[in-house]
Design a protein around this motif. Sequence first.
Motif, PDB file in Angstrom:
ATOM      1  N   ARG A  81     -18.160 -51.245  13.588  1.00 61.77           N
ATOM      2  CA  ARG A  81     -17.430 -50.254  12.797  1.00 61.77           C
ATOM      3  C   ARG A  81     -18.382 -49.475  11.897  1.00 61.77           C
ATOM      4  N   LEU A  82     -19.356 -50.163  11.329  1.00 61.28           N
ATOM      5  CA  LEU A  82     -20.356 -49.489  10.507  1.00 61.28           C
ATOM      6  C   LEU A  82     -21.147 -48.485  11.331  1.00 61.28           C
ATOM      7  N   GLN A  83     -21.485 -48.854  12.551  1.00 66.48           N
ATOM      8  CA  GLN A  83     -22.213 -47.934  13.434  1.00 66.48           C
ATOM      9  C   GLN A  83     -21.362 -46.722  13.760  1.00 66.48           C
ATOM     10  N   GLN A  84     -20.065 -46.893  13.919  1.00 70.43           N
ATOM     11  CA  GLN A  84     -19.168 -45.771  14.223  1.00 70.43           C
ATOM     12  C   GLN A  84     -19.030 -44.840  13.029  1.00 70.43           C
ATOM     13  N   ILE A  85     -19.056 -45.404  11.841  1.00 74.96           N
ATOM     14  CA  ILE A  85     -18.917 -44.581  10.620  1.00 74.96           C
ATOM     15  C   ILE A  85     -20.155 -43.725  10.432  1.00 74.96           C
ATOM     16  N   LYS A  86     -21.315 -44.217  10.734  1.00 79.00           N
ATOM     17  CA  LYS A  86     -22.578 -43.475  10.555  1.00 79.00           C
ATOM     18  C   LYS A  86     -22.667 -42.395  11.537  1.00 79.00           C
TER      19      LYS A  86
END
Length: 86
Positions: A81-86
Amino acid sequence: MMKKFASILLIFLFAIFSAGCTKYAKDEEIQQLNNLKAETEQLEKEIKAKEQEKAALQNEIAQKDQKLKELQAEKEKVQQRLQQIK
């Protein structure tokens, strides 16, 4: 290992019992046999207690391994999810 010790102890008891020169066991020999029997019983109880303790610890390890897997899966989801937000 303890089972092997108990087996050897029982064989020793049998040898003492059957190796007497007289037809009947002496009071001293009977006392030794009784002492060895009591010790054998105590050791068998200790073995059972240790086996139960071992089973409980193995169960605890299995539960903690399962919890670790769940937490690792959750960590991976958060990282994705963090990778998708970035």
